[in-house]
Design a protein around this motif. Sequence first.
Motif, PDB file in Angstrom:
ATOM      1  N   CYS A 106      -9.988  -1.977   9.084  1.00 22.52           N
ATOM      2  CA  CYS A 106      -8.578  -2.361   9.119  1.00 22.52           C
ATOM      3  C   CYS A 106      -7.787  -1.287   9.850  1.00 22.52           C
ATOM      4  CB  CYS A 106      -8.025  -2.525   7.705  1.00 22.52           C
ATOM      5  SG  CYS A 106      -9.028  -3.573   6.637  1.00 22.52           S
ATOM      6  N   ARG A 107      -6.886  -1.711  10.718  1.00 23.08           N
ATOM      7  CA  ARG A 107      -6.051  -0.772  11.463  1.00 23.08           C
ATOM      8  C   ARG A 107      -4.594  -1.208  11.389  1.00 23.08           C
ATOM      9  NH1 ARG A 107     -10.673  -1.326  14.655  1.00 23.08           N
ATOM     10  NH2 ARG A 107     -11.742   0.637  15.173  1.00 23.08           N
ATOM     11  N   VAL A 108      -3.707  -0.224  11.220  1.00 24.75           N
ATOM     12  CA  VAL A 108      -2.267  -0.457  11.312  1.00 24.75           C
ATOM     13  C   VAL A 108      -1.745   0.446  12.420  1.00 24.75           C
ATOM     14  CG1 VAL A 108      -0.046  -0.363  10.133  1.00 24.75           C
ATOM     15  CG2 VAL A 108      -2.106  -1.015   8.857  1.00 24.75           C
ATOM     16  N   ASN A 109      -1.233  -0.161  13.473  1.00 24.75           N
ATOM     17  CA  ASN A 109      -0.812   0.569  14.677  1.00 24.75           C
ATOM     18  C   ASN A 109      -1.914   1.500  15.173  1.00 24.75           C
ATOM     19  OD1 ASN A 109       1.610  -0.718  14.756  1.00 24.75           O
ATOM     20  ND2 ASN A 109       2.876   1.061  14.319  1.00 24.75           N
ATOM     21  N   GLY A 110      -3.141   0.985  15.117  1.00 18.51           N
ATOM     22  CA  GLY A 110      -4.290   1.714  15.652  1.00 18.51           C
ATOM     23  C   GLY A 110      -4.932   2.685  14.693  1.00 18.51           C
ATOM     24  N   ARG A 111      -4.304   2.987  13.566  1.00 19.41           N
ATOM     25  CA  ARG A 111      -4.875   3.952  12.610  1.00 19.41           C
ATOM     26  C   ARG A 111      -5.676   3.205  11.547  1.00 19.41           C
ATOM     27  NH1 ARG A 111      -4.171   9.248  11.633  1.00 19.41           N
ATOM     28  NH2 ARG A 111      -4.700  10.047   9.573  1.00 19.41           N
ATOM     29  N   ILE A 112      -6.888   3.666  11.289  1.00 16.81           N
ATOM     30  CA  ILE A 112      -7.741   3.017  10.300  1.00 16.81           C
ATOM     31  C   ILE A 112      -7.205   3.280   8.896  1.00 16.81           C
ATOM     32  CG2 ILE A 112     -10.053   3.003   9.272  1.00 16.81           C
ATOM     33  CD1 ILE A 112     -11.208   3.554  12.013  1.00 16.81           C
ATOM     34  N   VAL A 113      -7.124   2.213   8.086  1.00 11.13           N
ATOM     35  CA  VAL A 113      -6.702   2.325   6.683  1.00 11.13           C
ATOM     36  C   VAL A 113      -7.696   1.556   5.830  1.00 11.13           C
ATOM     37  CG1 VAL A 113      -4.256   2.561   7.259  1.00 11.13           C
ATOM     38  CG2 VAL A 113      -5.205   0.280   6.848  1.00 11.13           C
ATOM     39  N   ASN A 114      -7.744   1.878   4.535  1.00 12.86           N
ATOM     40  CA  ASN A 114      -8.609   1.107   3.644  1.00 12.86           C
ATOM     41  C   ASN A 114      -7.891  -0.149   3.174  1.00 12.86           C
ATOM     42  OD1 ASN A 114      -6.868   1.875   1.517  1.00 12.86           O
ATOM     43  ND2 ASN A 114      -8.130   3.651   1.008  1.00 12.86           N
ATOM     44  N   ILE A 115      -8.614  -1.027   2.475  1.00  9.59           N
ATOM     45  CA  ILE A 115      -8.059  -2.315   2.053  1.00  9.59           C
ATOM     46  C   ILE A 115      -6.871  -2.114   1.122  1.00  9.59           C
ATOM     47  CG2 ILE A 115      -8.538  -4.461   0.810  1.00  9.59           C
ATOM     48  CD1 ILE A 115      -9.901  -4.399   3.459  1.00  9.59           C
ATOM     49  N   ALA A 116      -6.984  -1.148   0.203  1.00  9.79           N
ATOM     50  CA  ALA A 116      -5.908  -0.917  -0.767  1.00  9.79           C
ATOM     51  C   ALA A 116      -4.607  -0.553  -0.061  1.00  9.79           C
ATOM     52  CB  ALA A 116      -6.310   0.173  -1.752  1.00  9.79           C
ATOM     53  N   ASN A 117      -4.685   0.319   0.937  1.00  9.50           N
ATOM     54  CA  ASN A 117      -3.470   0.711   1.657  1.00  9.50           C
ATOM     55  C   ASN A 117      -2.975  -0.406   2.572  1.00  9.50           C
ATOM     56  OD1 ASN A 117      -3.159   3.294   0.537  1.00  9.50           O
ATOM     57  ND2 ASN A 117      -4.644   4.172   1.954  1.00  9.50           N
ATOM     58  N   LEU A 118      -3.897  -1.193   3.122  1.00  8.81           N
ATOM     59  CA  LEU A 118      -3.471  -2.355   3.912  1.00  8.81           C
ATOM     60  C   LEU A 118      -2.684  -3.319   3.031  1.00  8.81           C
ATOM     61  CD1 LEU A 118      -3.528  -4.027   6.523  1.00  8.81           C
ATOM     62  CD2 LEU A 118      -5.691  -5.022   5.745  1.00  8.81           C
ATOM     63  N   ARG A 119      -3.155  -3.497   1.796  1.00  7.94           N
ATOM     64  CA  ARG A 119      -2.464  -4.390   0.862  1.00  7.94           C
ATOM     65  C   ARG A 119      -1.062  -3.864   0.547  1.00  7.94           C
ATOM     66  NH1 ARG A 119      -5.987  -4.183  -2.967  1.00  7.94           N
ATOM     67  NH2 ARG A 119      -7.307  -5.743  -1.956  1.00  7.94           N
ATOM     68  N   LYS A 120      -0.934  -2.536   0.406  1.00  9.65           N
ATOM     69  CA  LYS A 120       0.387  -1.954   0.130  1.00  9.65           C
ATOM     70  C   LYS A 120       1.355  -2.231   1.272  1.00  9.65           C
ATOM     71  CE  LYS A 120      -1.267   1.906  -2.740  1.00  9.65           C
ATOM     72  NZ  LYS A 120      -1.411   3.380  -2.817  1.00  9.65           N
ATOM     73  N   VAL A 121       0.853  -2.083   2.509  1.00  4.03           N
ATOM     74  CA  VAL A 121       1.704  -2.371   3.674  1.00  4.03           C
ATOM     75  C   VAL A 121       2.032  -3.858   3.723  1.00  4.03           C
ATOM     76  CG1 VAL A 121       1.805  -2.358   6.205  1.00  4.03           C
ATOM     77  CG2 VAL A 121       0.788  -0.415   4.981  1.00  4.03           C
ATOM     78  N   GLY A 122       1.022  -4.699   3.475  1.00  4.90           N
ATOM     79  CA  GLY A 122       1.207  -6.142   3.559  1.00  4.90           C
ATOM     80  C   GLY A 122       2.233  -6.686   2.582  1.00  4.90           C
ATOM     81  N   GLU A 123       2.404  -6.010   1.439  1.00  4.64           N
ATOM     82  CA  GLU A 123       3.366  -6.476   0.444  1.00  4.64           C
ATOM     83  C   GLU A 123       4.796  -6.470   0.981  1.00  4.64           C
ATOM     84  OE1 GLU A 123       2.709  -3.961  -2.898  1.00  4.64           O
ATOM     85  OE2 GLU A 123       0.928  -5.066  -3.595  1.00  4.64           O
ATOM     86  N   PHE A 124       5.060  -5.623   1.989  1.00 13.81           N
ATOM     87  CA  PHE A 124       6.395  -5.569   2.579  1.00 13.81           C
ATOM     88  C   PHE A 124       6.575  -6.600   3.694  1.00 13.81           C
ATOM     89  CE2 PHE A 124       5.774  -1.319   0.841  1.00 13.81           C
ATOM     90  CZ  PHE A 124       6.991  -1.082   0.203  1.00 13.81           C
ATOM     91  N   LEU A 125       5.484  -7.238   4.125  1.00 14.60           N
ATOM     92  CA  LEU A 125       5.537  -8.083   5.318  1.00 14.60           C
ATOM     93  C   LEU A 125       5.457  -9.567   5.015  1.00 14.60           C
ATOM     94  CD1 LEU A 125       3.110  -5.994   7.561  1.00 14.60           C
ATOM     95  CD2 LEU A 125       5.612  -5.874   7.496  1.00 14.60           C
ATOM     96  N   VAL A 126       4.530  -9.957   4.139  1.00 14.41           N
ATOM     97  CA  VAL A 126       4.264 -11.380   3.923  1.00 14.41           C
ATOM     98  C   VAL A 126       4.127 -11.669   2.435  1.00 14.41           C
ATOM     99  CG1 VAL A 126       2.673 -13.291   4.347  1.00 14.41           C
ATOM    100  CG2 VAL A 126       3.105 -11.629   6.148  1.00 14.41           C
TER     101      VAL A 126
END
Length: 563
Positions: A106-126
């Motif tokens: 998983c990458r956010v703006n090119g930086r690799i993140v784990n699923i847990a942190n992707l989920r934290k970011v996703g909560e603000f988006l969708v």
Amino acid sequence: MLQELSVQNFAIISSLQLEFQMGMTVLTGETGAGKSIIIDAMGLLTGGRGSSDYIRQGASKCVLEGLFTMPKNQELINLLEELGIETDEDSLVIQRDISASGKNVCRVNGRIVNIANLRKVGEFLVDIHGQNEHQELMQSEKHLGMLDDFGDKELLKIKEQYEEIYSEYRMIEKKVRSRQKNEKEFAQRMDMLQFQSDEIEAAQFVVGEEELLMEERNKLGNFQKIADALAASHEAINGEGDSSLDKIGYAMNELSSIETLDSEYKALSETVQNSYYLLQEASGDLARHIDSLELDEDRLNEVEMRLELIRQMKRKYGESIESILEYYHEITRELADADFLEGRTGELESLLVEKKAQVIENGLKLREIRKQVAKKLEKDILKELKELYMERTEFDIRFFELPDEQFTEEGLDQVEFYITTNPGEPLKPLVRVASGGELSRVMLALKTIFSKSQGITSIVFDEVDTGVSGRVAQAIADKIHQISENSQVLCITHLPQVAAVADYQYFIEKEIIGERTETKVRRLAQKERVTEIARMLSGSEITKLTVEHAKELLNMAGKERSN
């Protein structure tokens, strides 16, 4: 909001790129065409559980990408900074690769993140709202969280204070209960640690000691070999008779007699002279070593005993003297803490009573503000339900005090939603009396309220209109469009009323290409929307009447938006 979505080798989609706009977008098509696959892709992009089952047959991996408008949310900005993710002011790019081996990248703006942190970011988006959220409504233990979601900063502040005090209380309680329950076991452990500490301390180990002892033992154990070698070497260099030193001395004298005749002879002479003096010095060193050499059987025994002690202690406490000493420091600290706590048992119990009183005090404050928030939420929900043709509904948020000692990190109460949709009937728990259509409308009412305050940039509705028709269907359509005034809305629907009020409509269909099934998505122009809504109205056969009805629905929706 979601600007673009790219899907590669996902389920029955080989390749798909979609662009989205603000407002309300509906996804329509025949049952089984793959509408929910689009929502599944969005869910995975925002931290949903992934699996290699999602990969299209024959592909090695699937790739999902989403371009999102960067929300103006300080909490999200702080989270991204914490994760080391660089952002510009406009967008976030999320990519997720799922390989056949099950590996997720998983990458956010090119930086690799784990699923847990992707989920934290996703909560603000969708925010994906589907049938599972109906299930949350049917779980009374979820109602308190829904109430808190409606609260303001004051509620959040008081809740955080309560959680902090509660955490401290439970930590102290755990220590007290542990000591009360395991006093005998605790005492036995302390005795064992004290014995171990005394044993290691008595050994007085020094880092590097074992290596020095092994070297000394090697010397003492090879005394005769060393003595013989030193004596033979000294005899060869400087023994009586024809010794090496005498021969080199003779050569040195001979060369010194001709060194003035040629520069090369002089160099040779100097080399032999140097060798003579070095060998003479070595001879002296050998003599001193021979004179000082003495077999010490007692010292050899001492070294052997010390090495045996080290071996035994390594078997008990670590693989090296360093690890043994590290373990010694650990148990010394534990013993010190135990001595400290020994005198604090009574003090801890008093502190526990004091901390419990603080928990209750803060819990009562939390209860009071929650009740104020509940009154406002009840009023807002009834207003929304009235617009969804549930105008005679009564809705109540009830508080139930937990028994003493059973309060939780959530507070001193349980909360449950009560409802009656039939005048004259008593209010009963929502989880027992609401039908599927009623649950849809209650959830939609909550979503309408929350969309104004939560700041989620994209809300997805996955067939939330199931089980309704007629004027209720139209009311739900209007309500979903109302939500799109505050957030981008993507909606999968089978209802023509919902499709008609949308600002944009995408048609999803399956095609057989090269004996493989593929899902295709295309945006519909106005004329195509008429045909699709007519199909939704009539089923397989589109008549002139259904076409006129479809046009009427679209015209009515257009007038409503204009107003």
